[in-house]
Scaffold this motif. Structure first.
Motif, PDB file in Angstrom:
ATOM      1  N   ILE A 164       0.856  -1.187   0.000  1.00 50.91           N
ATOM      2  CA  ILE A 164       0.000   0.000   0.000  1.00 50.91           C
ATOM      3  C   ILE A 164       0.891   1.237   0.000  1.00 50.91           C
ATOM      4  O   ILE A 164       1.565   1.528   0.991  1.00 50.91           O
ATOM      5  N   GLU A 165       0.901   1.948  -1.111  1.00 52.82           N
ATOM      6  CA  GLU A 165       1.697   3.167  -1.214  1.00 52.82           C
ATOM      7  C   GLU A 165       0.925   4.366  -0.657  1.00 52.82           C
ATOM      8  O   GLU A 165       1.497   5.229   0.014  1.00 52.82           O
ATOM      9  N   GLU A 166      -0.342   4.422  -0.972  1.00 55.41           N
ATOM     10  CA  GLU A 166      -1.231   5.483  -0.487  1.00 55.41           C
ATOM     11  C   GLU A 166      -2.592   4.855  -0.208  1.00 55.41           C
ATOM     12  O   GLU A 166      -2.995   3.914  -0.888  1.00 55.41           O
ATOM     13  N   ALA A 167      -3.283   5.384   0.776  1.00 60.64           N
ATOM     14  CA  ALA A 167      -4.616   4.881   1.100  1.00 60.64           C
ATOM     15  C   ALA A 167      -5.382   5.957   1.848  1.00 60.64           C
ATOM     16  O   ALA A 167      -4.796   6.821   2.506  1.00 60.64           O
ATOM     17  N   SER A 168      -6.682   5.904   1.739  1.00 62.43           N
ATOM     18  CA  SER A 168      -7.537   6.808   2.501  1.00 62.43           C
ATOM     19  C   SER A 168      -8.799   6.072   2.906  1.00 62.43           C
ATOM     20  O   SER A 168      -9.274   5.185   2.186  1.00 62.43           O
ATOM     21  N   ALA A 169      -9.308   6.432   4.062  1.00 61.89           N
ATOM     22  CA  ALA A 169     -10.593   5.921   4.527  1.00 61.89           C
ATOM     23  C   ALA A 169     -11.590   7.074   4.519  1.00 61.89           C
ATOM     24  O   ALA A 169     -11.220   8.232   4.739  1.00 61.89           O
ATOM     25  N   LYS A 170     -12.838   6.755   4.239  1.00 65.83           N
ATOM     26  CA  LYS A 170     -13.898   7.759   4.327  1.00 65.83           C
ATOM     27  C   LYS A 170     -15.061   7.131   5.092  1.00 65.83           C
ATOM     28  O   LYS A 170     -15.521   6.044   4.739  1.00 65.83           O
ATOM     29  N   VAL A 171     -15.487   7.814   6.130  1.00 64.70           N
ATOM     30  CA  VAL A 171     -16.508   7.266   7.025  1.00 64.70           C
ATOM     31  C   VAL A 171     -17.609   8.287   7.243  1.00 64.70           C
ATOM     32  O   VAL A 171     -17.334   9.454   7.564  1.00 64.70           O
ATOM     33  N   ARG A 172     -18.842   7.845   7.060  1.00 64.94           N
ATOM     34  CA  ARG A 172     -20.002   8.657   7.460  1.00 64.94           C
ATOM     35  C   ARG A 172     -20.743   7.891   8.545  1.00 64.94           C
ATOM     36  O   ARG A 172     -21.164   6.743   8.324  1.00 64.94           O
ATOM     37  N   ALA A 173     -20.888   8.477   9.706  1.00 67.66           N
ATOM     38  CA  ALA A 173     -21.618   7.852  10.808  1.00 67.66           C
ATOM     39  C   ALA A 173     -22.566   8.866  11.444  1.00 67.66           C
ATOM     40  O   ALA A 173     -22.850   8.821  12.636  1.00 67.66           O
ATOM     41  N   LYS A 174     -23.064   9.764  10.631  1.00 76.31           N
ATOM     42  CA  LYS A 174     -23.841  10.904  11.115  1.00 76.31           C
ATOM     43  C   LYS A 174     -25.290  10.575  11.382  1.00 76.31           C
ATOM     44  O   LYS A 174     -25.975  11.232  12.180  1.00 76.31           O
ATOM     45  N   GLY A 175     -25.807   9.553  10.692  1.00 76.95           N
ATOM     46  CA  GLY A 175     -27.217   9.258  10.836  1.00 76.95           C
ATOM     47  C   GLY A 175     -28.073  10.314  10.155  1.00 76.95           C
ATOM     48  O   GLY A 175     -27.669  10.927   9.164  1.00 76.95           O
ATOM     49  N   LEU A 176     -29.251  10.574  10.710  1.00 74.88           N
ATOM     50  CA  LEU A 176     -30.180  11.511  10.100  1.00 74.88           C
ATOM     51  C   LEU A 176     -29.795  12.946  10.418  1.00 74.88           C
ATOM     52  O   LEU A 176     -29.587  13.292  11.581  1.00 74.88           O
ATOM     53  N   ALA A 177     -29.676  13.769   9.376  1.00 72.62           N
ATOM     54  CA  ALA A 177     -29.312  15.175   9.585  1.00 72.62           C
ATOM     55  C   ALA A 177     -30.068  16.040   8.592  1.00 72.62           C
ATOM     56  O   ALA A 177     -29.660  16.189   7.446  1.00 72.62           O
TER      57      ALA A 177
END
Length: 241
Positions: A164-177
């Protein structure tokens, strides 16, 4: 395992930087690896003669190196054996979000994009380890009790690895907004949790008398989340993480 100086995050470049909603992006090993290790299915994207392809396959992580396998005759493995640049992705859907406005409908999720150069595993010792890891990473200590793979079966199986040379995580845990003013509208809204839950084991109908389910499979019990079972299995096989 990867060599070199230990770091706690992957470098950020124009390729892996989260552009939209950068507040949801993470590059640290802990976040990226946990999302990877709680899955067994990934999608590998690559290009052959200008044509994009995306192949789903099983994978596993060792340190900052990813492995996946397939038939020696597959197009993906034949192409990636020549040092193909690839992007490996994993995604978990955690909920469906129904808001009071179509624009605010969404989903909670966890996802990773990992970039690197794929290579065919040709080293005999590395391939021997991979033949065990492709089973034991998910089902610890299982290979030792199985029929050994035949010479032809081993020949027919190839492994691709990628540091793995580069990696990113993206997380949404906001629920209803919803927008603040929309909460006054007489419109129903909700969050629907989504989980992958293990069902009751279904033993082979041709088991020999006296053959019972081994205790090493207790982690895969009815009603348990697949995420949790896979993470537990990973840390049994790789206690150092």
């Amino acid at each position: 395992m990867s060599d070199g100086i230990a770091t706690t995050s992957y470098p950020v470049s124009s390729r892996n930087q989260v552009k939209r909603r950068h507040d949801r992006g993470s590059y640290d090993h802990a976040t990226v690896h946990r999302i990877l290790d709680s899955s067994m299915l990934c999608h590998v994207s690559y290009v052959i003669d200008g044509q994009p392809y995306c192949t789903p396959t099983f994978f596993w992580r060792e340190g900052t190196r990813l492995y996946w396998h397939g038939s020696s005759a597959s197009r993906m493995l034949r192409n990636q054996s020549r040092g193909q640049r690839v992007c490996l992705t994993v995604a978990h859907l955690d909920s469906l979000v129904l808001a009071r406005c179509g624009f605010n409908h969404s989903a909670d999720y966890r996802a990773v994009m990992a970039f690197g150069t794929a290579y065919l595993v040709t080293d005999a010792e590395e391939k021997s380890r991979a033949l065990v890891a492709m089973v034991d990473r998910f089902f610890p200590n299982r290979t030792a009790g199985l029929r050994p793979s035949s010479t032809q079966e081993i020949k027919a199986t190839s492994f691709i690895a990628m540091e793995i040379e580069e990696a990113s995580a993206k997380v949404r845990a906001k629920g209803l907004a919803d927008d603040d003013e929309d909460y006054a509208l007489p419109i129903y809204a909700e969050r629907i949790p989504v989980r992958t839950v293990l069902g009751a084991p279904e033993p082979c109908t041709r088991l020999l008398d006296g053959v019972t389910r081994p205790a090493t499979l207790n982690g895969y019990s009815e009603g348990r989340l697949l995420d949790d079972a896979l993470l537990d299995a990973y840390f049994q096989e790789y206690p150092e993480g």
